[in-house]
Design an enzyme around this catalytic site. Sequence first.
Site, PDB file in Angstrom:
ATOM      1  N   HIS A 136       1.660  -8.533  -5.424  1.00  0.00           N
ATOM      2  CA  HIS A 136       0.925  -9.594  -6.122  1.00  0.00           C
ATOM      3  C   HIS A 136       0.575 -10.756  -5.196  1.00  0.00           C
ATOM      4  O   HIS A 136       0.117 -11.805  -5.659  1.00  0.00           O
ATOM      5  CB  HIS A 136       1.692 -10.092  -7.349  1.00  0.00           C
TER       6      HIS A 136
ATOM      7  N   ASP B 238      -5.342  -2.500  -2.274  1.00  0.00           N
ATOM      8  CA  ASP B 238      -5.380  -1.068  -2.523  1.00  0.00           C
ATOM      9  C   ASP B 238      -6.543  -0.412  -1.793  1.00  0.00           C
ATOM     10  O   ASP B 238      -6.396   0.643  -1.181  1.00  0.00           O
ATOM     11  CB  ASP B 238      -5.492  -0.790  -4.023  1.00  0.00           C
TER      12      ASP B 238
END
Length: 402
Positions: free
Chosen positions: A39, A192
């Site tokens: 995060h 990602d």
Amino acid sequence: MTASQTALQDAAHLFTELVGGEPEGVWSSAGRANLIGEHTDYNEGFVLPFAIQYRTYAAARLRRDGVLRVASTFAPGAVELPVPALADAFGGSAGAAVAAGTVPEWAAYPLGVAWAALAAAGRAGTDVPGVDIAIASDVPVGAGLSSSAAIEGSVAAALNDLWRLDLAPLDLAKAGRRAENEAVGAPTGIMDQVSSIMGRADAATFLDCRSLETRSVDLGLEREGLVLLAIDTKVEHAHASGGYRDRRAACERGAAALGVPSLRDVGAADLDRARDLLDEVTFRRVRHIVTENQRVLDTVGALGASGPRAIGELLVASHASMRDDFEISVPELDTAVEAALGAGAIGARMTGGGFGGSAIALVEASAADAVADAAARAFADRGYTAPHVFAVVPSEGARRDS
């Protein structure tokens, strides 16, 4: 035949069923696991993910009209749009086409990538031919291993070649992120996509999410006789769900209250002031980001100075922070980490966005079976669904396979 070979053949077979002929080529991109840095990406911080051996394949060929048609092995039927209509479908509010039912969610990933890649290349979509794309994957879905970024990377690589867009790997990663954020409506960072597209064998990718500078960091797992195990809890998660959005909103509130553009600009020395300014929950969210950024830097330093055996405590501390401060773990993930450490893992932590998915454990290769057995026993003792435990091998990113 390996799972990836099967997925490649599945994509080519589906293409033949869809079109009645052979694809011009097959492109693929990798799933990813995150070694550390959770995060922190959308807070302009630091992350250290790696591409894994499980991949998504896109078999594709140009067609004579201007229609983009996509099909996949994980959803029935095909979805098609005229290429110039992509801007109308995805150029409005985030996720609007999915919410309205105009585009199924799975199809918004490849179609959104096409829209974002054309925009990145400065093309309107009226000057490129149509494309047929068939997608198959062996990346475990819902396991926190970024099956979505693997779709985006494989399609981006295919379209970059077929449409001759001449986009660099980082541009393809940006297109994938834009597709996920705006076409799908999932407020993820770029970690990602960078990992999936730009990965390298036996290395992690250190990414500065503010400057988008990257560098490969050697892991040396094979040299040291170590493996990374993924422990898939079978608890599925979804990035577009409320928990992820709530955490991102809390980070934005914390940054605003502290008067900084993002939590990247907050250091450990600022935490006492943050405690006084913020409510207790927002403070804990901020503290996770601040300490996790430092753990990423410390992990990179430890890998370079001492090798992978030196990072175990950092992995454990990262999990504790996600469990207690960011509150994104679940009992199954905590059980996986505890069982792995109890069976001798050097370090373990949950990986991915949280609320389910997988944990990773750094273990001696000789102890991998014992760690897997310990996780299975612990899950059985608590009445949980049996986990799927498997090695994740740091691997190559996006490529053309045939």
